[in-house]
Design a protein around this motif. Sequence first.
Motif, PDB file in Angstrom:
ATOM      1  N   PRO A  11       0.801  -1.224   0.000  1.00  0.00           N
ATOM      2  CA  PRO A  11       0.000   0.000   0.000  1.00  0.00           C
ATOM      3  C   PRO A  11       0.836   1.276   0.000  1.00  0.00           C
ATOM      4  O   PRO A  11       0.344   2.343  -0.339  1.00  0.00           O
ATOM      5  CB  PRO A  11      -0.849  -0.105   1.268  1.00  0.00           C
ATOM      6  N   ALA A  12       2.099   1.182   0.333  1.00  0.00           N
ATOM      7  CA  ALA A  12       2.958   2.365   0.336  1.00  0.00           C
ATOM      8  C   ALA A  12       3.546   2.647  -1.042  1.00  0.00           C
ATOM      9  O   ALA A  12       4.114   3.710  -1.277  1.00  0.00           O
ATOM     10  CB  ALA A  12       4.092   2.186   1.349  1.00  0.00           C
ATOM     11  N   PHE A  13       3.418   1.710  -1.976  1.00  0.00           N
ATOM     12  CA  PHE A  13       3.969   1.881  -3.316  1.00  0.00           C
ATOM     13  C   PHE A  13       3.081   2.836  -4.102  1.00  0.00           C
ATOM     14  O   PHE A  13       1.884   2.625  -4.235  1.00  0.00           O
ATOM     15  CB  PHE A  13       4.061   0.533  -4.029  1.00  0.00           C
ATOM     16  N   LEU A  14       3.661   3.905  -4.612  1.00  0.00           N
ATOM     17  CA  LEU A  14       2.907   4.913  -5.336  1.00  0.00           C
ATOM     18  C   LEU A  14       3.595   5.187  -6.660  1.00  0.00           C
ATOM     19  O   LEU A  14       4.788   5.489  -6.697  1.00  0.00           O
ATOM     20  CB  LEU A  14       2.830   6.198  -4.492  1.00  0.00           C
ATOM     21  N   ILE A  15       2.835   5.071  -7.733  1.00  0.00           N
ATOM     22  CA  ILE A  15       3.383   5.385  -9.053  1.00  0.00           C
ATOM     23  C   ILE A  15       3.183   6.866  -9.348  1.00  0.00           C
ATOM     24  O   ILE A  15       4.063   7.549  -9.834  1.00  0.00           O
ATOM     25  CB  ILE A  15       2.715   4.525 -10.139  1.00  0.00           C
ATOM     26  N   GLY A  16       1.996   7.361  -9.048  1.00  0.00           N
ATOM     27  CA  GLY A  16       1.699   8.763  -9.296  1.00  0.00           C
ATOM     28  C   GLY A  16       0.256   9.060  -8.946  1.00  0.00           C
ATOM     29  O   GLY A  16      -0.513   8.156  -8.635  1.00  0.00           O
ATOM     30  N   PRO A  17      -0.113  10.310  -8.991  1.00  0.00           N
ATOM     31  CA  PRO A  17      -1.496  10.680  -8.663  1.00  0.00           C
ATOM     32  C   PRO A  17      -2.466  10.181  -9.740  1.00  0.00           C
ATOM     33  O   PRO A  17      -2.097  10.008 -10.894  1.00  0.00           O
ATOM     34  CB  PRO A  17      -1.468  12.209  -8.625  1.00  0.00           C
ATOM     35  N   VAL A  18      -3.688   9.955  -9.330  1.00  0.00           N
ATOM     36  CA  VAL A  18      -4.730   9.526 -10.255  1.00  0.00           C
ATOM     37  C   VAL A  18      -5.569  10.743 -10.614  1.00  0.00           C
ATOM     38  O   VAL A  18      -6.046  11.458  -9.738  1.00  0.00           O
ATOM     39  CB  VAL A  18      -5.619   8.431  -9.620  1.00  0.00           C
ATOM     40  N   PHE A  23     -12.676   9.109 -12.783  1.00  0.00           N
ATOM     41  CA  PHE A  23     -13.805   8.558 -12.048  1.00  0.00           C
ATOM     42  C   PHE A  23     -15.112   9.050 -12.653  1.00  0.00           C
ATOM     43  O   PHE A  23     -15.895   9.739 -12.028  1.00  0.00           O
ATOM     44  CB  PHE A  23     -13.706   8.919 -10.564  1.00  0.00           C
ATOM     45  N   GLY A  24     -15.344   8.674 -13.889  1.00  0.00           N
ATOM     46  CA  GLY A  24     -16.523   9.101 -14.613  1.00  0.00           C
ATOM     47  C   GLY A  24     -17.600   8.036 -14.630  1.00  0.00           C
ATOM     48  O   GLY A  24     -17.426   6.926 -14.144  1.00  0.00           O
ATOM     49  N   THR A  65     -16.782  12.781 -11.446  1.00  0.00           N
ATOM     50  CA  THR A  65     -16.287  14.039 -11.998  1.00  0.00           C
ATOM     51  C   THR A  65     -16.734  14.285 -13.430  1.00  0.00           C
ATOM     52  O   THR A  65     -16.757  15.425 -13.874  1.00  0.00           O
ATOM     53  CB  THR A  65     -14.748  14.067 -11.957  1.00  0.00           C
ATOM     54  N   VAL A  66     -17.056  13.232 -14.158  1.00  0.00           N
ATOM     55  CA  VAL A  66     -17.474  13.341 -15.554  1.00  0.00           C
ATOM     56  C   VAL A  66     -18.646  12.397 -15.758  1.00  0.00           C
ATOM     57  O   VAL A  66     -18.588  11.239 -15.344  1.00  0.00           O
ATOM     58  CB  VAL A  66     -16.331  12.947 -16.521  1.00  0.00           C
ATOM     59  N   VAL A  67     -19.711  12.885 -16.395  1.00  0.00           N
ATOM     60  CA  VAL A  67     -20.861  12.038 -16.713  1.00  0.00           C
ATOM     61  C   VAL A  67     -21.147  12.186 -18.197  1.00  0.00           C
ATOM     62  O   VAL A  67     -21.337  13.298 -18.685  1.00  0.00           O
ATOM     63  CB  VAL A  67     -22.115  12.421 -15.891  1.00  0.00           C
ATOM     64  N   ARG A  68     -21.175  11.069 -18.892  1.00  0.00           N
ATOM     65  CA  ARG A  68     -21.424  11.075 -20.334  1.00  0.00           C
ATOM     66  C   ARG A  68     -22.906  10.788 -20.597  1.00  0.00           C
ATOM     67  O   ARG A  68     -23.494   9.897 -20.001  1.00  0.00           O
ATOM     68  CB  ARG A  68     -20.568  10.008 -21.005  1.00  0.00           C
ATOM     69  N   TYR A  69     -23.500  11.566 -21.494  1.00  0.00           N
ATOM     70  CA  TYR A  69     -24.881  11.338 -21.923  1.00  0.00           C
ATOM     71  C   TYR A  69     -24.961  11.564 -23.412  1.00  0.00           C
ATOM     72  O   TYR A  69     -24.450  12.563 -23.892  1.00  0.00           O
ATOM     73  CB  TYR A  69     -25.845  12.288 -21.206  1.00  0.00           C
ATOM     74  N   PRO A  70     -25.576  10.715 -24.144  1.00  0.00           N
ATOM     75  CA  PRO A  70     -26.114   9.429 -23.700  1.00  0.00           C
ATOM     76  C   PRO A  70     -24.993   8.427 -23.535  1.00  0.00           C
ATOM     77  O   PRO A  70     -23.934   8.558 -24.137  1.00  0.00           O
ATOM     78  CB  PRO A  70     -27.055   9.030 -24.832  1.00  0.00           C
ATOM     79  N   GLY A  71     -25.239   7.444 -22.726  1.00  0.00           N
ATOM     80  CA  GLY A  71     -24.209   6.452 -22.474  1.00  0.00           C
ATOM     81  C   GLY A  71     -24.697   5.044 -22.731  1.00  0.00           C
ATOM     82  O   GLY A  71     -25.869   4.805 -22.990  1.00  0.00           O
ATOM     83  N   GLY A  72     -23.779   4.100 -22.649  1.00  0.00           N
ATOM     84  CA  GLY A  72     -24.115   2.690 -22.830  1.00  0.00           C
ATOM     85  C   GLY A  72     -24.611   2.386 -24.225  1.00  0.00           C
ATOM     86  O   GLY A  72     -24.270   3.063 -25.196  1.00  0.00           O
ATOM     87  N   ASN A  73     -25.435   1.367 -24.352  1.00  0.00           N
ATOM     88  CA  ASN A  73     -25.983   0.980 -25.651  1.00  0.00           C
ATOM     89  C   ASN A  73     -26.925   2.021 -26.226  1.00  0.00           C
ATOM     90  O   ASN A  73     -27.185   2.033 -27.423  1.00  0.00           O
ATOM     91  CB  ASN A  73     -26.731  -0.359 -25.544  1.00  0.00           C
ATOM     92  N   PHE A  74     -27.460   2.879 -25.379  1.00  0.00           N
ATOM     93  CA  PHE A  74     -28.388   3.909 -25.851  1.00  0.00           C
ATOM     94  C   PHE A  74     -27.726   4.804 -26.887  1.00  0.00           C
ATOM     95  O   PHE A  74     -28.388   5.335 -27.778  1.00  0.00           O
ATOM     96  CB  PHE A  74     -28.887   4.733 -24.666  1.00  0.00           C
TER      97      PHE A  74
END
Length: 121
Positions: A11-18, A23-24, A65-74
């Motif tokens: 858990p202490a291993f860090l590559i970089g910030p995300v 997180f959409g 932080t981001v929401v896509r519309y329309p999404g999925g199969n729609f």
Amino acid sequence: MTSTARLTLDPAFLIGPVEPRLFGSFVEHMGRCVHTGIFEPGHPLADADGFRADVLELTRELGVTVVRYPGGNFVSNYRWEDGVGPAELARLDLAWRSLEDNSFGLNEFMAWAARAAGRHW
């Protein structure tokens, strides 16, 4: 023959910030996502525009932080023209083979997204 795998987590291993924009999510006209989900005019917890206050609060808690519309199969047969105009218009959704009314479209999504971000549009 037996295979063995080994995994070590540090858990202490860090590559970089995300990047928070990773997180959409998306809003799709499937099941209860739109109708009876984020949009339900007449529901006791819905505001004057039909947006469910309880769902808006849960959306904020998720930190999306981001929401896509329309999404999925729609989105597979979506045309932006289908998301504007009179609410009475209806079209066949080819992915789900269901009739989709026009009560929730682009304008409603933009207003909902602004409220989810804590603003009014």
